[in-house]
Design a protein around this motif. Structure first.
Motif, PDB file in Angstrom:
ATOM      1  N   ASN A  96       0.839  -1.198   0.000  1.00 10.06           N
ATOM      2  CA  ASN A  96       0.000   0.000   0.000  1.00 10.06           C
ATOM      3  C   ASN A  96       0.874   1.248   0.000  1.00 10.06           C
ATOM      4  O   ASN A  96       1.704   1.420   0.903  1.00 10.06           O
ATOM      5  CB  ASN A  96      -0.912   0.010   1.241  1.00 10.06           C
ATOM      6  N   PRO A  97       0.718   2.097  -1.044  1.00  7.26           N
ATOM      7  CA  PRO A  97      -0.154   1.988  -2.227  1.00  7.26           C
ATOM      8  C   PRO A  97       0.257   0.806  -3.117  1.00  7.26           C
ATOM      9  O   PRO A  97       1.359   0.300  -2.995  1.00  7.26           O
ATOM     10  CB  PRO A  97       0.077   3.321  -2.965  1.00  7.26           C
ATOM     11  N   ASP A  98      -0.643   0.423  -4.002  1.00  6.57           N
ATOM     12  CA  ASP A  98      -0.394  -0.725  -4.874  1.00  6.57           C
ATOM     13  C   ASP A  98       0.480  -0.306  -6.051  1.00  6.57           C
ATOM     14  O   ASP A  98       0.038  -0.221  -7.189  1.00  6.57           O
ATOM     15  CB  ASP A  98      -1.725  -1.304  -5.359  1.00  6.57           C
ATOM     16  N   TRP A  99       1.764  -0.049  -5.740  1.00 14.25           N
ATOM     17  CA  TRP A  99       2.710   0.416  -6.750  1.00 14.25           C
ATOM     18  C   TRP A  99       3.745  -0.640  -7.110  1.00 14.25           C
ATOM     19  O   TRP A  99       4.641  -0.379  -7.914  1.00 14.25           O
ATOM     20  CB  TRP A  99       3.437   1.669  -6.259  1.00 14.25           C
ATOM     21  N   VAL A 100       3.686  -1.811  -6.480  1.00 12.62           N
ATOM     22  CA  VAL A 100       4.638  -2.867  -6.793  1.00 12.62           C
ATOM     23  C   VAL A 100       3.888  -4.143  -7.146  1.00 12.62           C
ATOM     24  O   VAL A 100       2.778  -4.382  -6.665  1.00 12.62           O
ATOM     25  CB  VAL A 100       5.611  -3.149  -5.626  1.00 12.62           C
ATOM     26  N   THR A 101       4.510  -4.945  -8.006  1.00 12.71           N
ATOM     27  CA  THR A 101       3.960  -6.242  -8.392  1.00 12.71           C
ATOM     28  C   THR A 101       4.958  -7.326  -8.011  1.00 12.71           C
ATOM     29  O   THR A 101       6.139  -7.239  -8.369  1.00 12.71           O
ATOM     30  CB  THR A 101       3.695  -6.311  -9.908  1.00 12.71           C
ATOM     31  N   GLY A 102       4.490  -8.324  -7.285  1.00 10.69           N
ATOM     32  CA  GLY A 102       5.353  -9.431  -6.910  1.00 10.69           C
ATOM     33  C   GLY A 102       5.632 -10.320  -8.104  1.00 10.69           C
ATOM     34  O   GLY A 102       4.715 -10.839  -8.731  1.00 10.69           O
ATOM     35  N   ILE A 103       6.896 -10.464  -8.455  1.00 15.76           N
ATOM     36  CA  ILE A 103       7.295 -11.243  -9.628  1.00 15.76           C
ATOM     37  C   ILE A 103       7.640 -12.676  -9.259  1.00 15.76           C
ATOM     38  O   ILE A 103       7.300 -13.624  -9.970  1.00 15.76           O
ATOM     39  CB  ILE A 103       8.494 -10.588 -10.335  1.00 15.76           C
ATOM     40  N   ASP A 104       8.308 -12.860  -8.116  1.00 14.03           N
ATOM     41  CA  ASP A 104       8.752 -14.210  -7.758  1.00 14.03           C
ATOM     42  C   ASP A 104       9.074 -14.283  -6.276  1.00 14.03           C
ATOM     43  O   ASP A 104       9.407 -13.271  -5.649  1.00 14.03           O
ATOM     44  CB  ASP A 104      10.002 -14.574  -8.578  1.00 14.03           C
ATOM     45  N   VAL A 105       8.944 -15.486  -5.720  1.00 15.39           N
ATOM     46  CA  VAL A 105       9.424 -15.797  -4.374  1.00 15.39           C
ATOM     47  C   VAL A 105      10.442 -16.914  -4.527  1.00 15.39           C
ATOM     48  O   VAL A 105      10.128 -17.977  -5.057  1.00 15.39           O
ATOM     49  CB  VAL A 105       8.283 -16.239  -3.443  1.00 15.39           C
ATOM     50  N   ILE A 106      11.660 -16.667  -4.087  1.00 13.43           N
ATOM     51  CA  ILE A 106      12.741 -17.635  -4.234  1.00 13.43           C
ATOM     52  C   ILE A 106      13.141 -18.143  -2.858  1.00 13.43           C
ATOM     53  O   ILE A 106      13.468 -17.361  -1.967  1.00 13.43           O
ATOM     54  CB  ILE A 106      13.953 -17.003  -4.935  1.00 13.43           C
ATOM     55  N   SER A 107      13.111 -19.446  -2.690  1.00 17.52           N
ATOM     56  CA  SER A 107      13.519 -20.057  -1.432  1.00 17.52           C
ATOM     57  C   SER A 107      15.032 -20.011  -1.296  1.00 17.52           C
ATOM     58  O   SER A 107      15.768 -20.253  -2.257  1.00 17.52           O
ATOM     59  CB  SER A 107      13.032 -21.503  -1.376  1.00 17.52           C
ATOM     60  N   GLU A 108      15.499 -19.677  -0.096  1.00 16.44           N
ATOM     61  CA  GLU A 108      16.930 -19.682   0.190  1.00 16.44           C
ATOM     62  C   GLU A 108      17.328 -21.062   0.706  1.00 16.44           C
ATOM     63  O   GLU A 108      16.663 -21.628   1.555  1.00 16.44           O
ATOM     64  CB  GLU A 108      17.275 -18.607   1.226  1.00 16.44           C
ATOM     65  N   GLY A 109      18.400 -21.612   0.204  1.00 16.37           N
ATOM     66  CA  GLY A 109      18.829 -22.936   0.629  1.00 16.37           C
ATOM     67  C   GLY A 109      18.174 -24.031  -0.196  1.00 16.37           C
ATOM     68  O   GLY A 109      17.406 -23.774  -1.128  1.00 16.37           O
ATOM     69  N   ASP A 110      18.459 -25.269   0.161  1.00 15.59           N
ATOM     70  CA  ASP A 110      18.000 -26.425  -0.612  1.00 15.59           C
ATOM     71  C   ASP A 110      16.801 -27.133   0.000  1.00 15.59           C
ATOM     72  O   ASP A 110      16.323 -28.122  -0.556  1.00 15.59           O
ATOM     73  CB  ASP A 110      19.150 -27.446  -0.758  1.00 15.59           C
ATOM     74  N   CYS A 111      16.314 -26.659   1.137  1.00 13.00           N
ATOM     75  CA  CYS A 111      15.264 -27.399   1.846  1.00 13.00           C
ATOM     76  C   CYS A 111      13.899 -27.256   1.187  1.00 13.00           C
ATOM     77  O   CYS A 111      13.263 -28.248   0.836  1.00 13.00           O
ATOM     78  CB  CYS A 111      15.194 -26.936   3.299  1.00 13.00           C
ATOM     79  N   PHE A 112      13.431 -26.031   1.006  1.00 13.98           N
ATOM     80  CA  PHE A 112      12.080 -25.779   0.513  1.00 13.98           C
ATOM     81  C   PHE A 112      12.067 -25.414  -0.971  1.00 13.98           C
ATOM     82  O   PHE A 112      13.012 -24.810  -1.480  1.00 13.98           O
ATOM     83  CB  PHE A 112      11.433 -24.632   1.282  1.00 13.98           C
ATOM     84  N   GLU A 113      10.991 -25.780  -1.642  1.00 12.16           N
ATOM     85  CA  GLU A 113      10.691 -25.238  -2.958  1.00 12.16           C
ATOM     86  C   GLU A 113       9.638 -24.153  -2.769  1.00 12.16           C
ATOM     87  O   GLU A 113       8.947 -24.115  -1.750  1.00 12.16           O
ATOM     88  CB  GLU A 113      10.196 -26.318  -3.913  1.00 12.16           C
ATOM     89  N   SER A 114       9.517 -23.262  -3.733  1.00  8.76           N
ATOM     90  CA  SER A 114       8.607 -22.122  -3.560  1.00  8.76           C
ATOM     91  C   SER A 114       7.665 -21.978  -4.738  1.00  8.76           C
ATOM     92  O   SER A 114       8.005 -22.320  -5.870  1.00  8.76           O
ATOM     93  CB  SER A 114       9.411 -20.826  -3.380  1.00  8.76           C
ATOM     94  N   ASN A 115       6.470 -21.485  -4.445  1.00  7.92           N
ATOM     95  CA  ASN A 115       5.459 -21.159  -5.449  1.00  7.92           C
ATOM     96  C   ASN A 115       4.840 -19.833  -5.059  1.00  7.92           C
ATOM     97  O   ASN A 115       4.682 -19.529  -3.871  1.00  7.92           O
ATOM     98  CB  ASN A 115       4.367 -22.232  -5.501  1.00  7.92           C
ATOM     99  N   SER A 116       4.466 -19.008  -6.055  1.00 11.53           N
ATOM    100  CA  SER A 116       3.913 -17.700  -5.723  1.00 11.53           C
ATOM    101  C   SER A 116       3.024 -17.182  -6.838  1.00 11.53           C
ATOM    102  O   SER A 116       3.087 -17.651  -7.976  1.00 11.53           O
ATOM    103  CB  SER A 116       5.041 -16.689  -5.460  1.00 11.53           C
ATOM    104  N   ASN A 117       2.206 -16.180  -6.485  1.00  9.08           N
ATOM    105  CA  ASN A 117       1.367 -15.502  -7.465  1.00  9.08           C
ATOM    106  C   ASN A 117       0.955 -14.153  -6.889  1.00  9.08           C
ATOM    107  O   ASN A 117       0.681 -14.038  -5.683  1.00  9.08           O
ATOM    108  CB  ASN A 117       0.121 -16.331  -7.791  1.00  9.08           C
ATOM    109  N   ASP A 118       0.928 -13.121  -7.736  1.00  4.99           N
ATOM    110  CA  ASP A 118       0.461 -11.798  -7.318  1.00  4.99           C
ATOM    111  C   ASP A 118      -1.004 -11.664  -7.705  1.00  4.99           C
ATOM    112  O   ASP A 118      -1.358 -11.732  -8.890  1.00  4.99           O
ATOM    113  CB  ASP A 118       1.286 -10.691  -7.984  1.00  4.99           C
ATOM    114  N   VAL A 119      -1.871 -11.511  -6.704  1.00  4.34           N
ATOM    115  CA  VAL A 119      -3.315 -11.470  -6.923  1.00  4.34           C
ATOM    116  C   VAL A 119      -3.893 -10.216  -6.279  1.00  4.34           C
ATOM    117  O   VAL A 119      -3.755 -10.007  -5.071  1.00  4.34           O
ATOM    118  CB  VAL A 119      -4.007 -12.718  -6.336  1.00  4.34           C
TER     119      VAL A 119
END
Length: 210
Positions: A56-79
């Motif tokens: 807020n304000p809605d001036w940015v768009t989330g492009i990606d979420v990247i997991s740090e390290g090898d443990c987790f995989e990540s998924n994301s979406n800007d809605v």
């Protein structure tokens, strides 16, 4: 006793400081985008994290979420102006408990052309769900942050405050060049509306401090 332990298990999620990323700047003095680190502290091992962060304000768009390290995989979406992120492991890996902040993911944002230089975009967790390794919910507390649309001192609009900005500021003071409104704002690092040696010394101090 187990129930009491679960109730006292608290995960803290926090948003770190933004770092500018290179790209075609959408407007004078507006950063192309930023990378935002996410941190956790937890008294229990973590099997999965889901969050929604609103801007807020809605001036940015989330492009990606990247997991740090090898443990987790990540998924994301800007809605609808919020980024939703899900991090987990298909192999049953868990993030270790830690009483100090651990960098577990990085969000990449891009700015829109509607962003206004000199302003802030607030980033707030509107939802956060954290699971242990067995799918049980852990108590969560969150803390947000904010992002500078433009960086004070970044006179050249290259997302880096360095000696180039000092040289440009000196040219403005000596009337060799005329600053635009944004350039005057960025060069006036002590915010007294006048460009002079006070701004030069303050800007150099900012650079050496980094």
């Amino acid at each position: 006793n187990d129930e009491c332990d679960d109730e006292n298990s608290i995960v803290s999620l926090s948003i770190g400081d933004a770092t500018g990323i290179e790209g075609e700047i959408p407007g004078e003095g507006i950063q192309f985008g930023v990378e935002i680190p996410l941190f956790y502290e937890s008294s229990e091992s973590i099997g999965g994290i889901q969050f929604t962060i609103s801007d807020n304000p809605d001036w940015v768009t989330g492009i990606d979420v990247i997991s740090e390290g090898d443990c987790f995989e990540s998924n994301s979406n800007d809605v609808n102006g919020s980024i939703i992120g899900i991090l987990f492991s298909l192999e049953g890996c868990e993030l270790d408990a830690s009483d100090s902040a651990v960098h577990f993911a990085t969000i990449t944002y891009e700015f829109s052309t509607e962003a206004e230089w000199g302003e802030l975009v607030d980033l707030v967790f509107s939802q956060a769900i954290v699971s242990d390794g067995s799918g049980n919910a852990l108590s969560v507390e969150t803390s947000g942050s904010s992002v500078d649309v433009s960086v004070l001192g970044d006179v050249s609009s290259d997302m880096v405050v360095n000696v180039i900005d000092v040289v440009t500021l000196i040219n403005y003071i000596l009337f060799i060049e005329d600053p635009s409104e944004y350039q005057h704002w960025a060069a006036d690092v002590n915010s007294d509306t006048t460009l002079n040696i006070l701004d030069v010394v303050t800007l150099v101090d900012m650079i050496l401090g980094d």
